[in-house]
Design a protein around this motif. Structure first.
Motif, PDB file in Angstrom:
ATOM      1  N   GLY A 142      32.600   0.953  11.066  1.00 29.42           N
ATOM      2  CA  GLY A 142      31.458   1.126  11.959  1.00 29.42           C
ATOM      3  C   GLY A 142      31.026  -0.217  12.517  1.00 29.42           C
ATOM      4  O   GLY A 142      30.773  -1.147  11.766  1.00 29.42           O
ATOM      5  N   GLU A 143      30.957  -0.303  13.839  1.00 32.98           N
ATOM      6  CA  GLU A 143      30.562  -1.555  14.485  1.00 32.98           C
ATOM      7  C   GLU A 143      29.177  -1.386  15.103  1.00 32.98           C
ATOM      8  O   GLU A 143      28.985  -0.511  15.950  1.00 32.98           O
ATOM      9  CB  GLU A 143      31.558  -1.929  15.591  1.00 32.98           C
ATOM     10  CG  GLU A 143      32.966  -2.153  15.100  1.00 32.98           C
ATOM     11  CD  GLU A 143      33.179  -3.519  14.462  1.00 32.98           C
ATOM     12  OE1 GLU A 143      32.202  -4.258  14.286  1.00 32.98           O
ATOM     13  OE2 GLU A 143      34.326  -3.829  14.131  1.00 32.98           O
ATOM     14  N   GLU A 144      28.245  -2.224  14.683  1.00 33.31           N
ATOM     15  CA  GLU A 144      26.926  -2.218  15.319  1.00 33.31           C
ATOM     16  C   GLU A 144      26.779  -3.538  16.077  1.00 33.31           C
ATOM     17  O   GLU A 144      26.762  -4.613  15.474  1.00 33.31           O
ATOM     18  CB  GLU A 144      25.817  -2.081  14.267  1.00 33.31           C
ATOM     19  CG  GLU A 144      24.443  -1.909  14.920  1.00 33.31           C
ATOM     20  CD  GLU A 144      23.299  -2.078  13.929  1.00 33.31           C
ATOM     21  OE1 GLU A 144      23.461  -2.787  12.922  1.00 33.31           O
ATOM     22  OE2 GLU A 144      22.240  -1.507  14.185  1.00 33.31           O
ATOM     23  N   VAL A 145      26.737  -3.425  17.398  1.00 32.62           N
ATOM     24  CA  VAL A 145      26.649  -4.620  18.238  1.00 32.62           C
ATOM     25  C   VAL A 145      25.391  -4.536  19.099  1.00 32.62           C
ATOM     26  O   VAL A 145      25.173  -3.546  19.806  1.00 32.62           O
ATOM     27  CB  VAL A 145      27.904  -4.758  19.144  1.00 32.62           C
ATOM     28  CG1 VAL A 145      27.812  -6.021  19.997  1.00 32.62           C
ATOM     29  CG2 VAL A 145      29.179  -4.775  18.304  1.00 32.62           C
ATOM     30  N   VAL A 146      24.567  -5.574  19.009  1.00 36.04           N
ATOM     31  CA  VAL A 146      23.318  -5.633  19.777  1.00 36.04           C
ATOM     32  C   VAL A 146      23.308  -6.956  20.536  1.00 36.04           C
ATOM     33  O   VAL A 146      23.710  -7.997  20.003  1.00 36.04           O
ATOM     34  CB  VAL A 146      22.078  -5.554  18.844  1.00 36.04           C
ATOM     35  CG1 VAL A 146      20.779  -5.655  19.650  1.00 36.04           C
ATOM     36  CG2 VAL A 146      22.098  -4.266  18.028  1.00 36.04           C
TER      37      VAL A 146
ATOM     38  N   LYS B 289      31.162  -1.045  22.883  1.00 33.71           N
ATOM     39  CA  LYS B 289      29.860  -0.380  23.027  1.00 33.71           C
ATOM     40  C   LYS B 289      28.814  -1.222  22.309  1.00 33.71           C
ATOM     41  O   LYS B 289      29.039  -1.694  21.187  1.00 33.71           O
ATOM     42  CB  LYS B 289      29.900   1.019  22.426  1.00 33.71           C
ATOM     43  CG  LYS B 289      30.736   2.001  23.216  1.00 33.71           C
ATOM     44  CD  LYS B 289      30.400   3.434  22.809  1.00 33.71           C
ATOM     45  CE  LYS B 289      31.062   4.433  23.729  1.00 33.71           C
ATOM     46  NZ  LYS B 289      32.417   4.794  23.334  1.00 33.71           N
ATOM     47  N   HIS B 290      27.669  -1.410  22.961  1.00 28.13           N
ATOM     48  CA  HIS B 290      26.622  -2.224  22.344  1.00 28.13           C
ATOM     49  C   HIS B 290      25.255  -1.788  22.856  1.00 28.13           C
ATOM     50  O   HIS B 290      25.150  -1.137  23.895  1.00 28.13           O
ATOM     51  CB  HIS B 290      26.851  -3.710  22.649  1.00 28.13           C
ATOM     52  CG  HIS B 290      26.736  -4.053  24.106  1.00 28.13           C
ATOM     53  ND1 HIS B 290      27.735  -3.783  25.019  1.00 28.13           N
ATOM     54  CD2 HIS B 290      25.735  -4.634  24.811  1.00 28.13           C
ATOM     55  CE1 HIS B 290      27.353  -4.176  26.222  1.00 28.13           C
ATOM     56  NE2 HIS B 290      26.148  -4.690  26.125  1.00 28.13           N
ATOM     57  N   GLU B 291      24.254  -2.186  22.117  1.00 31.73           N
ATOM     58  CA  GLU B 291      22.870  -1.932  22.534  1.00 31.73           C
ATOM     59  C   GLU B 291      22.345  -3.187  23.216  1.00 31.73           C
ATOM     60  O   GLU B 291      22.439  -4.293  22.669  1.00 31.73           O
ATOM     61  CB  GLU B 291      22.008  -1.600  21.312  1.00 31.73           C
ATOM     62  CG  GLU B 291      20.572  -1.237  21.674  1.00 31.73           C
ATOM     63  CD  GLU B 291      19.683  -1.002  20.454  1.00 31.73           C
ATOM     64  OE1 GLU B 291      18.464  -0.870  20.657  1.00 31.73           O
ATOM     65  OE2 GLU B 291      20.198  -0.981  19.320  1.00 31.73           O
TER      66      GLU B 291
ATOM     67  N   HIS C 116      26.075  -8.792  15.353  1.00 32.82           N
ATOM     68  CA  HIS C 116      27.220  -7.955  14.977  1.00 32.82           C
ATOM     69  C   HIS C 116      27.055  -7.537  13.522  1.00 32.82           C
ATOM     70  O   HIS C 116      27.094  -8.371  12.625  1.00 32.82           O
ATOM     71  CB  HIS C 116      28.525  -8.747  15.176  1.00 32.82           C
ATOM     72  CG  HIS C 116      29.753  -7.961  14.861  1.00 32.82           C
ATOM     73  ND1 HIS C 116      30.922  -8.546  14.429  1.00 32.82           N
ATOM     74  CD2 HIS C 116      30.002  -6.621  14.921  1.00 32.82           C
ATOM     75  CE1 HIS C 116      31.823  -7.608  14.233  1.00 32.82           C
ATOM     76  NE2 HIS C 116      31.294  -6.434  14.525  1.00 32.82           N
ATOM     77  N   ASN C 117      26.855  -6.236  13.325  1.00 35.10           N
ATOM     78  CA  ASN C 117      26.626  -5.694  11.983  1.00 35.10           C
ATOM     79  C   ASN C 117      25.528  -6.464  11.237  1.00 35.10           C
ATOM     80  O   ASN C 117      25.679  -6.824  10.060  1.00 35.10           O
ATOM     81  CB  ASN C 117      27.931  -5.683  11.174  1.00 35.10           C
ATOM     82  CG  ASN C 117      28.948  -4.709  11.762  1.00 35.10           C
ATOM     83  OD1 ASN C 117      28.576  -3.730  12.402  1.00 35.10           O
ATOM     84  ND2 ASN C 117      30.227  -4.971  11.565  1.00 35.10           N
ATOM     85  N   GLY C 118      24.440  -6.737  11.978  1.00 38.37           N
ATOM     86  CA  GLY C 118      23.265  -7.374  11.366  1.00 38.37           C
ATOM     87  C   GLY C 118      23.311  -8.890  11.294  1.00 38.37           C
ATOM     88  O   GLY C 118      22.338  -9.528  10.901  1.00 38.37           O
TER      89      GLY C 118
END
Length: 219
Positions: free
Chosen positions: A2-6, A29-31, A59-61
């Motif tokens: 899981g990639e969380e990108v902000v 995909k990013h916020e 990236h992932n926090g």
């Protein structure tokens, strides 16, 4: 995985535009979180406590700061699609050299064009054009700085194209007359969706510059 990108950013920032282009080129995909730089968010201050500036890539926090480092990070982490930096170590060093040149010369001299008048402004315009001509020399007859494909230096420099109209209006000069090859290159970059969707309209940036001039009392 899981990639969380902000991305913490501010729409007219050429530094933020670099990161937007890199993320778009890689299809990540990013916020996107727009920051109010007069009232910085707690998240921004927490994620970039040293400089307290945008853009910040999370990236992932985990935060990554400074746009040149962010673009390199994106290229290293998502290396399987649209490589930006050359594989050859020497070519990579050359690309980083010119990226550093852009940060030291283009941003500062461009800013002087709209913040100064008279002899100081003329000197800034001269230095700005001289710097662009050096970059034109590096571009040569290649479609992009990297060769046949959009690369690291293209991503680093092309955001400033969105500011060129403001520089021209404030400094009363034509960049295209002085550097036609570079403008042709910028228009070529804009044919790519990753670039065109990441750069704001030039007239909108000029409107923003006029607002800044009022705030700073520059007539």
């Amino acid at each position: 995985m899981g990639e969380e990108v902000v991305l913490l950013d501010f729409w007219p920032s050429p530094f933020g535009m670099r990161v937007r282009i890199a993320l778009a080129e890689k299809g990540i995909k990013h916020e996107y979180k727009e920051e109010d730089l007069r009232n910085k968010s707690a998240l921004l201050l927490h994620m970039n406590p040293v400089h307290k500036k945008i853009p910040v890539l999370i990236h992932n926090g985990k935060p990554i700061c400074e746009s040149l480092i962010q673009v390199q990070y994106i290229d290293e982490v998502w290396h399987d699609k649209s490589p930006l930096l050359p594989s050859d170590p020497y070519q990579r060093a050359i690309a980083r050299f010119w990226a550093d040149f852009v940060d030291k010369k283009i941003y500062d001299t461009g800013r002087k064009i709209w913040t100064t008048k008279g002899e100081e402004q003329e000197a800034a315009k001269k230095e700005f054009i001289e710097s662009l001509k050096l970059l034109e020399g590096e571009l040569g007859d290649k479609p992009y700085f990297a060769g046949e494909n959009l690369g690291y230096l293209d991503v680093v420099l092309v955001p400033f194209y969105s500011w060129f109209y403001a520089y021209e209006k404030c400094g009363n000069f034509s960049i295209e007359e002085e550097c036609p090859k570079l403008i042709a290159w910028a228009k070529r970059c804009l044919q790519k969706e990753s670039v065109s969707k990441s750069l704001p309209d030039q007239e909108k940036v000029y409107g923003f510059v006029l607002q800044l001039k009022k705030v700073f009392g520059i007539e």
